[in-house]
Each structure stands twice: as C-alpha cells, then as structure tokens.
Design an enzyme around this catalytic site. Structure first.
Site, PDB file in Angstrom:
ATOM      1  N   LYS A   1     -11.480  -0.162  -0.684  1.00  0.00           N
ATOM      2  CA  LYS A   1     -11.572   1.278  -0.848  1.00  0.00           C
ATOM      3  C   LYS A   1     -11.020   1.617  -2.227  1.00  0.00           C
ATOM      4  O   LYS A   1     -10.269   0.832  -2.807  1.00  0.00           O
ATOM      5  CB  LYS A   1     -10.853   2.019   0.266  1.00  0.00           C
ATOM      6  CG  LYS A   1      -9.412   1.626   0.465  1.00  0.00           C
ATOM      7  CD  LYS A   1      -8.875   2.311   1.727  1.00  0.00           C
ATOM      8  CE  LYS A   1      -7.463   1.890   2.033  1.00  0.00           C
ATOM      9  NZ  LYS A   1      -7.351   1.078   3.239  1.00  0.00           N
TER      10      LYS A   1
ATOM     11  N   ASP B   1      -2.601   6.401  -3.453  1.00  0.00           N
ATOM     12  CA  ASP B   1      -1.424   5.785  -2.816  1.00  0.00           C
ATOM     13  C   ASP B   1      -0.813   4.688  -3.692  1.00  0.00           C
ATOM     14  O   ASP B   1      -1.174   4.526  -4.853  1.00  0.00           O
ATOM     15  CB  ASP B   1      -1.792   5.227  -1.439  1.00  0.00           C
ATOM     16  CG  ASP B   1      -2.672   3.994  -1.540  1.00  0.00           C
ATOM     17  OD1 ASP B   1      -3.452   3.918  -2.510  1.00  0.00           O
ATOM     18  OD2 ASP B   1      -2.580   3.108  -0.669  1.00  0.00           O
TER      19      ASP B   1
ATOM     20  N   SER C   1       0.809  -1.215   0.000  1.00  0.00           N
ATOM     21  CA  SER C   1       0.000   0.000   0.000  1.00  0.00           C
ATOM     22  C   SER C   1       0.847   1.271   0.000  1.00  0.00           C
ATOM     23  O   SER C   1       1.623   1.495  -0.909  1.00  0.00           O
ATOM     24  CB  SER C   1      -0.956  -0.039   1.186  1.00  0.00           C
ATOM     25  OG  SER C   1      -1.849   1.037   1.138  1.00  0.00           O
ATOM     26  N   HIS C   2       0.730   2.040   1.071  1.00  0.00           N
ATOM     27  CA  HIS C   2       1.375   3.354   1.138  1.00  0.00           C
ATOM     28  C   HIS C   2       2.797   3.273   1.692  1.00  0.00           C
ATOM     29  O   HIS C   2       3.458   4.296   1.810  1.00  0.00           O
ATOM     30  CB  HIS C   2       0.530   4.259   2.025  1.00  0.00           C
ATOM     31  CG  HIS C   2       0.185   3.594   3.323  1.00  0.00           C
ATOM     32  ND1 HIS C   2      -0.742   2.572   3.393  1.00  0.00           N
ATOM     33  CD2 HIS C   2       0.668   3.752   4.553  1.00  0.00           C
ATOM     34  CE1 HIS C   2      -0.814   2.150   4.644  1.00  0.00           C
ATOM     35  NE2 HIS C   2       0.030   2.838   5.366  1.00  0.00           N
TER      36      HIS C   2
ATOM     37  N   ASP D   1      -1.097   1.475  -4.069  1.00  0.00           N
ATOM     38  CA  ASP D   1      -1.928   0.486  -4.755  1.00  0.00           C
ATOM     39  C   ASP D   1      -3.283   1.041  -5.188  1.00  0.00           C
ATOM     40  O   ASP D   1      -4.161   0.283  -5.596  1.00  0.00           O
ATOM     41  CB  ASP D   1      -2.113  -0.756  -3.883  1.00  0.00           C
ATOM     42  CG  ASP D   1      -2.796  -0.453  -2.569  1.00  0.00           C
ATOM     43  OD1 ASP D   1      -2.635   0.674  -2.067  1.00  0.00           O
ATOM     44  OD2 ASP D   1      -3.510  -1.327  -2.041  1.00  0.00           O
TER      45      ASP D   1
ATOM     46  N   ASP E   1      -5.844   2.518  -3.615  1.00  0.00           N
ATOM     47  CA  ASP E   1      -7.112   2.447  -2.879  1.00  0.00           C
ATOM     48  C   ASP E   1      -7.358   3.676  -1.999  1.00  0.00           C
ATOM     49  O   ASP E   1      -8.479   3.905  -1.573  1.00  0.00           O
ATOM     50  CB  ASP E   1      -7.240   1.137  -2.075  1.00  0.00           C
ATOM     51  CG  ASP E   1      -6.098   0.898  -1.112  1.00  0.00           C
ATOM     52  OD1 ASP E   1      -5.181   1.743  -1.039  1.00  0.00           O
ATOM     53  OD2 ASP E   1      -6.120  -0.149  -0.427  1.00  0.00           O
ATOM     54  N   ARG E   2      -6.321   4.475  -1.742  1.00  0.00           N
ATOM     55  CA  ARG E   2      -6.533   5.669  -0.902  1.00  0.00           C
ATOM     56  C   ARG E   2      -6.751   6.909  -1.760  1.00  0.00           C
ATOM     57  O   ARG E   2      -6.378   6.935  -2.928  1.00  0.00           O
ATOM     58  CB  ARG E   2      -5.306   5.920  -0.014  1.00  0.00           C
ATOM     59  CG  ARG E   2      -5.110   4.847   1.015  1.00  0.00           C
ATOM     60  CD  ARG E   2      -3.995   5.217   1.976  1.00  0.00           C
ATOM     61  NE  ARG E   2      -3.953   4.221   3.042  1.00  0.00           N
ATOM     62  CZ  ARG E   2      -3.391   4.392   4.221  1.00  0.00           C
ATOM     63  NH1 ARG E   2      -2.781   5.528   4.492  1.00  0.00           N
ATOM     64  NH2 ARG E   2      -3.427   3.444   5.128  1.00  0.00           N
TER      65      ARG E   2
HETATM   66  C1  G1P Z   1      -3.851   1.653   8.276  1.00  0.00           C
HETATM   67  C2  G1P Z   1      -5.058   2.536   8.455  1.00  0.00           C
HETATM   68  C3  G1P Z   1      -6.312   1.732   8.239  1.00  0.00           C
HETATM   69  C4  G1P Z   1      -6.284   1.091   6.863  1.00  0.00           C
HETATM   70  C5  G1P Z   1      -4.996   0.297   6.690  1.00  0.00           C
HETATM   71  C6  G1P Z   1      -4.843  -0.241   5.276  1.00  0.00           C
HETATM   72  O1  G1P Z   1      -3.876   0.600   9.200  1.00  0.00           O
HETATM   73  O2  G1P Z   1      -5.060   3.143   9.735  1.00  0.00           O
HETATM   74  O3  G1P Z   1      -7.435   2.559   8.387  1.00  0.00           O
HETATM   75  O4  G1P Z   1      -7.381   0.249   6.677  1.00  0.00           O
HETATM   76  O5  G1P Z   1      -3.862   1.113   6.971  1.00  0.00           O
HETATM   77  O6  G1P Z   1      -4.795   0.780   4.320  1.00  0.00           O
HETATM   78  P1  G1P Z   1      -3.050   0.628  10.588  1.00  0.00           P
HETATM   79  O7  G1P Z   1      -1.615   0.870  10.231  1.00  0.00           O
HETATM   80  O8  G1P Z   1      -3.594   1.789  11.371  1.00  0.00           O
HETATM   81  O9  G1P Z   1      -3.325  -0.696  11.235  1.00  0.00           O
HETATM   82 ZN    ZN Z   2      -3.396   1.282  -0.222  1.00  0.00          ZN
END
Ligand code: G1P
Ligand code: ZN
Length: 545
Positions: A378, A279, A113-114, A281, A283-284
């Site tokens: 998302k 982000d 992801s991010h 992938d 989804d954000r």
């Molecule tokens: C974080 C975000 C959460 C999201 C997840 C995946 O998780 O806070 O809302 O669903 O990334 O993108 P966390 O690192 O807080 O467990």
């Molecule tokens: Zn992501």
C-alpha cells in the site's frame, strides 16, 4: 573473506504476524534476537549467491544499528549487492519499488508501521520478495520454522558503512550502494500522475493543503515531492522531520492519532481544503476535506470510479480487491464498471498474487491502506497524489466529490471499534464464545435486522489455490449490513479486538446521519452476541475510526 559463526539458542516466538515480525524494542534488543530472525530469513531463500537485496526502514529507534547488523549478515550470506536508502531510510512503498526496479531477490524493511517508536516503543522487520510484495504465508511460516532451529548465525566483522553518504562501498566482498531514498519513488510517481496539473492546483491561491508526516518516514518524501517538485508552499508538510520516537506520538494516520491535522481541518474557520497524513513507514494514508473525513473504504471506491481521469490508469482498471472487513463500497463501483471485485483476508500480502496475475489494478483496506499495481505494497503518498490529481481534474471539493459518489452508488456507513491491549485469554474466550454461536445465528432477527449468514471467513486464493482459514468472524445481514470480529495480528501487547460495522444506505436524503448513530443498531447487536464487557471488562472501544 572472514565469516564469524556465532553460536546462539533458537527463539520460538518469531512468528511473523499480519505484517512481519513485530515486538517491543526491548524484546528486539535481546542478545541475538534480530540476528536469529535475519538468519531465518536468509535460510529460507535459496538463490542468495550474488543477488541483490534492498534494505531500509522507517527511521525508528534501533533502525541504524539494525541496518549495520543486516549488512554484515547479508555479506556473510553471499549477497552480491545491497541497495540501502540514505540514512537507512526507505518508506515501505519506496522499498517495494526499488526491489522491482533493481530486480532484487527481495528486500528487508525495518518498521513497526503505525506502532509507537523509541526505546519504549516497538520495532519490526519484514521481508518482501522479488515481486516487491510482503512474503506470502508459506514463506513466513518457513521463517518461523527456521528461527526455531537456528543454533548459529553468520556475520562478517564490524566495518560500519557510512549510510548517510551517497556512494558505493565494499563490505567483505559485497557491494553496498547507498541511494537517495526519494528519487526513484518520485520518478515512479511522475509516470502515474499529471504533475503539471497538480502543481497548478498546489500553487493556486484558491487551494491550500496540509500533509502530516507525523514525524515519520514520509517527511523527506513530502518535502521533496509536494514542496520542492510540485511547488506547494513550504508550510504544506507538517511534522516533517523524521524522529526516532516520532516525537512521542503514535504515527497512525487516523482521526484519533493525527489530531494536529484534524484540528487544522476541522477548525470552524479553517481555510485548508485538503488534508492528508501518512504513517510510520509511509504505506498508510488518511484523506480529509474541509471538516470532512473520507473513510478509506470510500476512498478506494472513489479512486476506482474515477481512475480513467488519471494518466497512469487512463486505460481503465482490470479489477479491484479489498480486504474482507473493508466496506462493500468498492464492490458497487466494480459492478458498475463490469470488473471483478475480490475479497481477501486482512493484510497486503493477499493482494500480491492478484496484482501479479493482472487480475486487479487497485486494492485497499479499511485500515487506511490504498494502492495499485505500481508497487506491491500500500502506498500513502501515492493515494495523496491520486486525490490531488482528481481534485485538479474535477475542480471540486473533497466533500462534493464524496457526496456525489454516495448519491450515485449509495453510502456505506462504516466504522471500526478497537479494544486494545486486552488480556489474551479474555480475547480468546470471547472469540471462542462467538464461534460457538455461529451455526445458530442464520435466520435470527435482531430488531429490524435479520442474519443471512454467519461464519469464520475462509479465503481460497484464485491464483495459487492456497487456503487461509479463520480470517475473521462475519455476521452478514439480509440488507447487506455486516458485523465482523477479528483479533489483530500486529499488536505487541496482549490482544486487540477489532469490531467492524457496516450499513448500506441507498437513500440520498439519509446520507447526513452521524456515522455512529447510523450504526447504533449494529453496535447494540455486538453487545448482545459478543458480550465484550462481560469477557473483557471494557465498556467501550479505545479507538474508533
Ligand atoms: C492491521 C490492519 C491491516 C493491515 C495491517 C498492516 O492489521 O488491520 O488491515 O494490513 O495492520 O498495516 P491487524 O492489526 O488488524 O492484524
Ligand atoms: Zn505502515
């Protein structure tokens, strides 16, 4: 068909977190590490023979090698067909869509992801089930248990599939279809939004937007959808070339990491009306107006309040869900619409049952995640198109739309403070100390604020009755303000403490405060009850969103 059986020793650290298994690239490259987890996924599925698997990733470093390994293991496991995004690329929402469209058994999405990418960055793998959504906890627990038992994995001999070239290939009796990464997703978006109206907005002289793909997966999606299909000028998408290390950046669409976009929108003489970013992938999403930031919680509330203006939601929405730490702004919209608003633990997997049961249409998280029942993830670009459709309908600025929303519903001042890469033991000690205070907090006053209740959030899924405990410490005040503490489940270094602050303000004459000023009382309470500096040595948060 020859199947090679490779002996291996099990791993005991393959526990998926908030969103799949995430580790550093170095960790993932340990011999047989990826293979063991893939085998663990396959071992927990019982109807593989002849079924379809969707496969793709965000293009980060190690994506290509991993795709070939997984294809060979899928053939050995007995899948009939694997649908791969061209170049091994699929955004997370596009993968979710393909799973649903092909009625696949599920999909494997390669992404952290991010999190940063590259040889020194992170890698990740997640499994989504037949509904297109992240595997529920029961399944991720089963994968973790399976990984601890795996002494061999199955793979067919090396036979690289040319994933850059569209077409159908054979791999030891299994069919591999390489499909365009964007087409099916674009077609889905066309069923939801008024593309003609959006195109008129994007090509008019009075409107300028920038979409920051952060050198991640939405580059090709942004170019194709915004520029080619909708006709936006070619400089609309910035940082649109996907890079294996995201250009050295952190592909997280927030005020800190999307600094190029922030600088464009916040320039004193900025001529850009709308800014958005996604982000790693895809989804954000982050939504910006000219010198104006829309909190993800407000964004969800505004999309819900205006859903009937959008073709795909013109019949109205069945309900909303938000993760527990997300602000209560959507709750106010739901109350006015007379529909339910569900409060779930953090992580998209908790929305799946509600979406499948038709109890909700829209859902979101404060962490820059917004989505609907069109997929089971998302969806960054979906949120951008939703906002564009709204702007085209309302012919008003982002800031005006948000301010009018606050005037009608009140403003939920909101901020999240992250303390990153702190020592795991320190973090646990802090949480234990907080937990120990909880029973004594109710009824206590801190200045003008009185505690109504304090607990560790437990969620009972209204569809299947499953119970998830310890989902975040909440301090709830009598005026609706909240402080929430959680440890991240997606980090790969030490622990990340997240502190979420929320304060409601109904009075429109007080809607112009600086966010951190408005939340200063709550931050002072955080220092008193959590003693972050005492436990971690940190004076202030690393990232504030
Ligand atoms: C974080 C975000 C959460 C999201 C997840 C995946 O998780 O806070 O809302 O669903 O990334 O993108 P966390 O690192 O807080 O467990
Ligand atoms: Zn992501």
């Amino acid at each position: 068909m020859t199947i090679q059986i490779i002996k291996t020793t099990p791993f005991d650290d393959q526990k998926p977190g908030t969103s799949g298994l995430r580790k550093s690239v170095k960790h993932f490259k340990k011999p047989d590490y990826l293979q063991t987890f893939v085998q663990a996924i396959f071992n927990t599925l019982d109807t593989i023979q002849g079924s379809t698997l969707i496969l793709g990733g965000d293009g980060r470093y190690f994506n290509r090698e991993a795709i070939q390994i997984i294809l060979r293991m899928a053939a050995a496991a007995g899948f009939g067909r694997v649908i791969v995004g061209q170049g091994g690329i699929l955004s997370t929402p596009a993968a979710s869509n393909l799973i649903r469209q092909y009625q696949a058994l599920g999909g494997i999405i390669l992404s952290a992801s991010h999190n940063a990418g590259g040889p020194e960055g992170d890698f990740g793998i997640k499994f989504n089930g037949a509904n297109g959504g992240p595997a529920p906890e029961s399944m991720t627990e089963a994968m973790f248990a399976a990984a601890k038992q795996i002494h061999e994995y199955h793979i067919v001999p090396l036979n690289p599939i040319p994933v850059d070239k569209l077409g159908t290939y054979q791999l030891s009796g299994m069919q591999v279809e390489v499909v365009d990464s964007v087409s099916a997703y674009l077609a889905l978006m066309e069923t939801l939004f008024d593309f003609d109206k959006i195109a008129a907005l994007l090509t008019s002289d009075h409107f300028k937007m920038r979409f920051d793909a952060m050198h991640a997966v939405t580059g090709p999606y942004g170019h194709r959808i915004l520029e080619e299909r909708l006709g936006a000028p070619v400089d609309t998408v910035i940082q649109g070339e996907p890079l294996a290390d995201f250009g050295g950046g952190h592909p997280d669409p927030n005020q800190t990491h999307a600094h190029e976009l922030m600088a464009m929108l916040y320039a004193r003489n900025s001529d850009i009306d709308f800014g958005a970013a996604s982000d790693g992938d895809g989804d954000r999403n982050m939504i910006l107006g000219k010198r104006f930031f829309v909190t993800p919680s407000d964004s969800l509330a505004i999309l819900a309040a205006n859903a009937r203006l959008i073709p795909g939601y013109k019949e109205g929405i069945a309900g909303i869900a938000r993760s527990m730490p997300t602000s209560q702004a959507p709750d106010r919209v739901a109350a006015k619409l007379g529909i339910p608003c569900f409060e779930t633990p953090t992580g998209w997997k908790f929305f799946g049952n509600l979406l499948d049961a038709g109890k909700i249409t829209l859902c979101g998280e404060e962490s820059f995640g917004t989505g609907s029942d069109h997929v089971r993830e998302k969806d960054g670009l979906w949120a951008v198109l939703f906002w564009l459709n709204l702007l085209a309908e309302k012919q008003d600025s982002v800031e005006n739309i948000v301010r009018k929303h606050w005037a009608e519903y009140g403003r939920n001042y909101y901020s999240r403070h992250d303390y990153e890469a702190i020592d795991m033991q320190d973090a646990n000690a802090l949480v234990d100390a907080l937990q120990a205070q909880l029973s004594g907090l109710a009824g206590k006053s801190f200045g003008a604020l009185s505690v109504r209740a304090a607990d560790n959030f437990t969620y009972t899924d209204p569809v299947d009755g499953s119970v998830s405990k310890n989902q975040g410490i909440r301090i709830l005040f009598t005026d609706g303000s909240r402080i929430i503490f959680r440890l991240s489940g997606t980090g790969t270094q030490g622990a990340t403490l997240r502190v979420y602050l929320e304060k409601y303000e109904a009075d429109v004459s007080k809607h112009d405060q600086d966010v951190q000023d408005a939340l200063a009382d709550l931050l002072a309470i955080v220092q008193t009850v959590a003693r972050i500096e005492h436990f971690t040595g940190r004076e202030a948060a690393d990232v504030v969103t």
